[in-house]
Design an enzyme around this catalytic site. Structure first.
Site, PDB file in Angstrom:
ATOM      1  N   HIS A 151       0.803  -1.549  -0.041  1.00 19.61           N
ATOM      2  CA  HIS A 151      -0.237  -0.207   0.087  1.00 19.61           C
ATOM      3  C   HIS A 151       0.985   1.420   0.249  1.00 19.61           C
ATOM      4  CE1 HIS A 151      -3.540  -1.825   0.308  1.00 19.61           C
ATOM      5  NE2 HIS A 151      -2.939  -2.823   1.906  1.00 19.61           N
ATOM      6  N   ASP A 162      -5.371 -12.893   3.490  1.00 18.01           N
ATOM      7  CA  ASP A 162      -6.349 -11.801   3.910  1.00 18.01           C
ATOM      8  C   ASP A 162      -7.753 -12.269   3.522  1.00 18.01           C
ATOM      9  OD1 ASP A 162      -5.624 -10.810   2.581  1.00 18.01           O
ATOM     10  OD2 ASP A 162      -5.331  -8.337   3.931  1.00 18.01           O
ATOM     11  N   HIS A 197      -6.647  -7.085  -0.086  1.00 20.30           N
ATOM     12  CA  HIS A 197      -6.446  -4.976  -0.633  1.00 20.30           C
ATOM     13  C   HIS A 197      -5.965  -5.052  -1.960  1.00 20.30           C
ATOM     14  CE1 HIS A 197      -7.527  -5.959   3.615  1.00 20.30           C
ATOM     15  NE2 HIS A 197      -8.167  -4.891   3.648  1.00 20.30           N
TER      16      HIS A 197
END
Length: 307
Positions: free
Chosen positions: A122, A242, A161
């Site tokens: 990220h 995740d 994500h």
């Protein structure tokens, strides 16, 4: 030949506030799960600043270093915290990715897994976010291109994500192909199929909440064909766990077998296209049992591919 495991105790010194999902226990549980495996265990080095500058300007590096508190925690954004050991841990997380590329391209090992934290996918050019400080896999890809002279590096991200940082750092890099699957809608809100990179070198595979292995396979199968056509000389993986159905931060329904499937497919692709040269770096995964089970399965398949 074998699979290398890069890690370091400094990963335990990046201490987040009580209740934070990106916590020390993640590495403790994962390393416990990997303890019985026959791996070439190596110490993750601190990265050189020149290597960080492959993706981040010096002013950003200085800002992150300058944010380290003398004690306790300091907050960089809503999700990203630093403790006294955070910069050193982040330096070794990025250093592990670079050292793994060196070891794999030198032929010392067949492939490598970096069990370090904080994660990196990220972190944008000058923005820490989403628990991340430096773009570990993007730095590793740039290192392979600039230091080792490769012409084509593929980067894969199956974290739940979107890897907005990796996308940002590789957006203008025509020698890379970045393909990632992720839940959408979900934080950070990027990763639509329309985001394609400056050289059509980005492919996003958004998956709806509640979807599982069947939807994942349907999205990845043609994407893997595109990656084969790219003919990478090295494959780098952002391995987030995740998307597992037990993870508390998202709503995908993957199981350990789904992580086995994607790892097996990626290893087969690498065997055909780049001599099996794979570097995998830990990203997310916040249910400790799911992280341990899925991470172990991932590493076992890397080992199997290296035999």
């Amino acid at each position: 030949m074998t699979t290398a495991l890069f890690t370091h105790a400094d990963a335990l010194d990046h201490v987040t506030p009580e209740g934070h999902p990106e916590r020390v226990a993640r590495i403790e549980h994962l390393l416990h799960a990997l303890a019985g495996l026959d791996l070439d265990r190596r110490s993750a080095p601190e990265i050189e600043e020149a290597q960080l500058r492959l993706c981040h300007p010096q002013r950003y590096i200085d800002r992150i270093r300058g944010g380290v508190p003398d004690s306790g925690n300091t907050q960089l954004d809503a999700d990203t915290w630093m403790s006294p050991g955070s910069f050193r841990a982040a330096s070794r997380a990025a250093g592990a990715a670079v050292a793994a590329v060196d070891a794999v391209l030198a032929g010392e090992v067949d492939n490598a897994f970096c069990a370090m934290r904080p994660p990196g996918h990220h972190a944008e050019t000058e923005t820490p976010m989403g628990f991340c400080f430096f773009g570990n896999v993007a730095i590793a890809a740039k290192h392979a291109l600039e230091t080792h002279g490769l012409s084509r590096v593929a980067v894969v991200d199956f974290d739940v994500h979107h890897g907005n940082g990796t996308q940002d750092l590789l957006w203008d890099e025509a020698r890379t192909l970045f393909i990632g699957s992720h839940q959408m809608p979900l934080w950070p809100g990027t990763g639509s199929a329309e985001e394609r990179g400056a050289h059509d070198n980005v492919q996003n595979l958004p998956l709806p909440p509640g979807s599982g292995g069947a939807e994942m396979r349907a999205a990845w199968t043609p994407a893997l064909s595109r990656m084969r056509a790219f003919r990478p000389e090295l494959l780098i993986i952002s391995a987030g766990f995740d998307a597992h159905q037990d993870d508390p931060l998202a709503q995908l329904e993957w199981t350990v077998e789904d992580f086995r499937w994607i790892t097996r497919e990626l290893c087969a692709l690498a065997a055909d296209e780049c001599g099996g040269r794979v570097v995998s770096c830990l990203e997310g995964g916040y249910d400790l049992g799911a992280l341990s089970g899925s991470g172990k399965a991932h590493v076992e398949l890397l080992m199997e591919a290296g035999r």
